[in-house]
Each structure stands twice: as C-alpha cells, then as structure tokens.
Design a protein around this motif. Structure first.
Motif, PDB file in Angstrom:
ATOM      1  N   TRP A 148      40.853  53.772  23.692  1.00 46.31           N
ATOM      2  CA  TRP A 148      41.027  52.363  23.996  1.00 46.31           C
ATOM      3  C   TRP A 148      41.471  51.791  25.238  1.00 46.31           C
ATOM      4  O   TRP A 148      40.889  50.758  25.582  1.00 46.31           O
ATOM      5  N   VAL A 149      42.478  52.377  25.668  1.00 47.30           N
ATOM      6  CA  VAL A 149      42.996  52.093  26.889  1.00 47.30           C
ATOM      7  C   VAL A 149      41.746  52.339  27.935  1.00 47.30           C
ATOM      8  O   VAL A 149      41.856  51.295  28.810  1.00 47.30           O
ATOM      9  N   LEU A 150      41.163  53.526  28.083  1.00 45.67           N
ATOM     10  CA  LEU A 150      39.939  53.561  29.040  1.00 45.67           C
ATOM     11  C   LEU A 150      38.917  52.557  28.824  1.00 45.67           C
ATOM     12  O   LEU A 150      38.665  52.152  29.851  1.00 45.67           O
ATOM     13  N   LEU A 151      38.563  52.277  27.554  1.00 41.85           N
ATOM     14  CA  LEU A 151      37.548  51.294  27.528  1.00 41.85           C
ATOM     15  C   LEU A 151      37.758  49.752  28.081  1.00 41.85           C
ATOM     16  O   LEU A 151      37.268  49.034  28.604  1.00 41.85           O
ATOM     17  N   LEU A 152      39.184  49.489  27.549  1.00 38.70           N
ATOM     18  CA  LEU A 152      39.558  48.263  27.858  1.00 38.70           C
ATOM     19  C   LEU A 152      39.757  48.191  29.248  1.00 38.70           C
ATOM     20  O   LEU A 152      39.651  47.040  29.988  1.00 38.70           O
ATOM     21  N   GLY A 153      40.367  49.057  29.895  1.00 38.35           N
ATOM     22  CA  GLY A 153      40.708  49.385  31.378  1.00 38.35           C
ATOM     23  C   GLY A 153      39.403  49.130  32.079  1.00 38.35           C
ATOM     24  O   GLY A 153      39.409  48.436  33.224  1.00 38.35           O
ATOM     25  N   MET A 154      38.383  49.744  31.703  1.00 35.90           N
ATOM     26  CA  MET A 154      36.989  49.664  32.475  1.00 35.90           C
ATOM     27  C   MET A 154      36.437  48.285  32.172  1.00 35.90           C
ATOM     28  O   MET A 154      35.925  47.816  33.231  1.00 35.90           O
ATOM     29  N   VAL A 155      36.551  47.694  30.959  1.00 35.52           N
ATOM     30  CA  VAL A 155      36.104  46.062  30.950  1.00 35.52           C
ATOM     31  C   VAL A 155      37.015  45.142  32.038  1.00 35.52           C
ATOM     32  O   VAL A 155      36.233  44.240  32.142  1.00 35.52           O
ATOM     33  N   ALA A 156      38.106  45.656  32.272  1.00 35.78           N
ATOM     34  CA  ALA A 156      39.113  44.856  33.071  1.00 35.78           C
ATOM     35  C   ALA A 156      38.626  45.113  34.591  1.00 35.78           C
ATOM     36  O   ALA A 156      38.904  44.037  35.119  1.00 35.78           O
ATOM     37  N   THR A 157      38.352  46.110  34.903  1.00 37.37           N
ATOM     38  CA  THR A 157      38.320  46.451  36.159  1.00 37.37           C
ATOM     39  C   THR A 157      36.805  46.600  36.842  1.00 37.37           C
ATOM     40  O   THR A 157      36.556  46.140  37.974  1.00 37.37           O
ATOM     41  N   LEU A 158      35.806  46.975  36.049  1.00 39.38           N
ATOM     42  CA  LEU A 158      34.351  46.902  36.653  1.00 39.38           C
ATOM     43  C   LEU A 158      33.726  45.718  36.991  1.00 39.38           C
ATOM     44  O   LEU A 158      33.464  45.567  38.348  1.00 39.38           O
ATOM     45  N   PRO A 159      34.149  44.589  36.027  1.00 31.73           N
ATOM     46  CA  PRO A 159      33.783  43.234  36.635  1.00 31.73           C
ATOM     47  C   PRO A 159      34.424  42.924  37.734  1.00 31.73           C
ATOM     48  O   PRO A 159      33.844  42.244  38.635  1.00 31.73           O
ATOM     49  N   ILE A 160      35.771  43.227  38.085  1.00 29.53           N
ATOM     50  CA  ILE A 160      36.654  42.926  39.269  1.00 29.53           C
ATOM     51  C   ILE A 160      35.827  43.607  40.443  1.00 29.53           C
ATOM     52  O   ILE A 160      35.777  42.989  41.432  1.00 29.53           O
ATOM     53  N   GLY A 161      35.483  44.767  40.283  1.00 24.78           N
ATOM     54  CA  GLY A 161      34.518  45.524  41.444  1.00 24.78           C
ATOM     55  C   GLY A 161      33.420  44.718  41.851  1.00 24.78           C
ATOM     56  O   GLY A 161      33.067  44.852  42.776  1.00 24.78           O
ATOM     57  N   ALA A 162      32.783  44.102  40.844  1.00 23.97           N
ATOM     58  CA  ALA A 162      31.547  43.533  41.225  1.00 23.97           C
ATOM     59  C   ALA A 162      31.907  42.247  41.720  1.00 23.97           C
ATOM     60  O   ALA A 162      31.160  41.668  42.915  1.00 23.97           O
ATOM     61  N   VAL A 163      32.888  41.581  41.584  1.00 24.50           N
ATOM     62  CA  VAL A 163      33.606  40.338  42.072  1.00 24.50           C
ATOM     63  C   VAL A 163      33.762  40.728  43.745  1.00 24.50           C
ATOM     64  O   VAL A 163      33.458  40.032  44.624  1.00 24.50           O
TER      65      VAL A 163
END
Length: 283
Positions: A148-163
C-alpha cells in the motif's frame, strides 16, 4: 464519446505493456534497469555492519527499505524525462492528433513507468534480503504495508512527474531537475535517520513525498523497536497517508490541466524549431 474514450484507455494499456516489454530488449534500457539497483546494493553492503549509535540497529538494515522508497519516488523523474523526450520527437503531437489520444498516451506512460519501477525495486530488494539481516520478509503484514505504501507513493509521485515533464521543453533542461532531487534525497533520511538531522531540515524533508515513502517502507520491513530511531519514535502511518494523499490530489488535479495545455502548444513548427536549436548546439 464513451466508446472513443474506452478505446483510448485500452490502447493506452496496450501501449504501456508494449513499452514495458521493449525496455528489456535493448542494452541501454537493460543498463538503466540494473545499474542503479546494483549501485545501491553496493552502498548497502558497505554500511550493513555500521551501527547507528546505541540503537542496536545497523545502518544497512535501516537504509535498505529507505532506498526502496527513494527508488519508488524516482518514478516521477522517469515519467518527467520520458514526457520531455516524447515531446521533442513528436510522439505527443501524434497523440494529440487522435481522439482522446492524450488520455491513452498518459495511461500508457503510467503503465510502462509503473511496471519498470516494480521490476527495478525487485532487482534491488531480492538480493538485498539476503545481504542485510533482520528484515521482516517472512511477515505477510509487512508485505501488505509495503504494497500500500508503494501504490500510494506511485499515485503521489507519477502525476507530479507528468507535471514536471510538462514544464521542461527539452531533455537538456531536464538535467536541471536532478540537482534539487539529489539534494532532497540527501535530507530525507534515506541513508541516515532523519531524527539525527537539525530540526529545520526535518521540517523541510517532511513536506515532500520522498521522506514519507522511505518511512513507509521502513515501517514495513524493519523489526519491532526500529521506530525508536524515527521522529516521534513512531511509524506515523496516518501522517504518511495524509501527506502522500495531498501530493496525489495535487498531481492528479494539475497533471491533466498542464498536459492539455502543453499538447495545445505542440505543432510541427515547434518540433522543427527545437530540432534546429539542438543541431545548432551540436554544431
């Protein structure tokens, strides 16, 4: 309209899966998959027997799950870099020209970057479990926490990467991103517990997701009592969910807006202009 969008979603998943598989078929991508995890294993090896004060824990044991969190956060850099490269070579322009093409493109990137990230983490974690003693690898609860940390972390960081990817117009400009990211990693308690840092650095580090992903991974894999070296002597799961959740909301709101704006500015002439500037720099 719904049918067109669902077609774009399916095409995005297919595109992402193809890109993911292709990343294991050429030397450059294979190098990127293995180099960083193996380098981090070397770092862990040299600190695996170094004690952290009187805590009874070794730096290697504390650092390994932290590095997992750091590598997961690196997914936003990969996302940003790939968006910039695709912007330069015209891939984004081609996606823009098809119905719901940007939706399919973004889904494809999320699938390929996420898949590559999971593989890279496995390349690091599997040998690391044998290299570093004391990890809770036989506990099913530990693996659930890690997931759950990995999944939540990816949801938190991948969109920021797109930004971030929408903010840079060239791969050369992307290099500027690495300096603040490296500095952030240095103050986020990845290689040394954050509680040992000055208070003002602790506050800065806790604003960003890198620290919380490292903390979450440590809470999953470290044995009972290891939280004594953390801030507040607690794993702070609620705070982890809150901070990563805030970053996820920010990214999910901003990424579609900025990507659409970036796509509207793309044209054949803008791509030709960037290529001309690149050729001038080479010349």
């Amino acid at each position: 309209m719904t049918s067109t969008r669902s077609t774009a979603v399916r095409a995005g998943f297919t595109r992402g899966w193809i890109e993911f598989r292709q990343s294991f078929t050429n030397g450059a991508d294979l190098w990127s998959h293995f180099f960083w995890p193996l380098l981090m294993l070397v770092v862990v090896y040299f600190v695996k027997d170094v004690s952290f004060g009187d805590s009874g824990f070794f730096l290697g044991t504390l650092a390994l799950p932290s590095i997992l969190g750091m590598n997961a956060a690196f997914g936003m850099i990969s996302m940003s870099q790939q968006l910039t490269v695709d912007r330069e070579d015209g891939t984004l322009l081609r996606a823009k020209a098809t119905p719901n093409g940007m939706t399919g493109y973004l889904i494809g990137k999320i699938v390929s970057v996420s898949g590559s990230l999971v593989v890279d983490l496995a390349i690091f974690l599997i040998p690391g479990m044998f290299l570093v003693p004391g990890l809770m690898v036989n506990d099913s609860g530990a693996w659930l926490t890690l997931i759950w940390v990995l999944l939540l972390g990816m949801v938190a960081t991948l969109p920021i990467g797109a930004v971030l990817g929408s903010a840079f117009s060239s791969a050369r400009a992307q290099q500027l991103l690495m300096l603040p990211i490296i500095a952030l990693i240095g103050i986020s308690g990845i290689f040394y517990p954050l509680a040992a840092f000055p208070a003002w650095l602790q506050w800065i580090a806790q604003v960003f997701p890198v620290y919380w992903m490292g903390l979450g991974m440590r809470s999953a894999l470290l044995p009972q009592g290891a939280e004594s070296v953390e801030i507040g002597e607690s794993w702070r799961h609620l705070e982890t969910v809150a901070v990563l959740g805030v970053w996820a909301v920010i990214g999910l709101i901003l990424a579609p807006i900025l990507l659409r704006r970036m796509a509207r500015r793309e044209s054949g002439s803008s791509i030709a202009e960037r290529r001309e500037k690149a050729l001038q720099r080479v010349g």
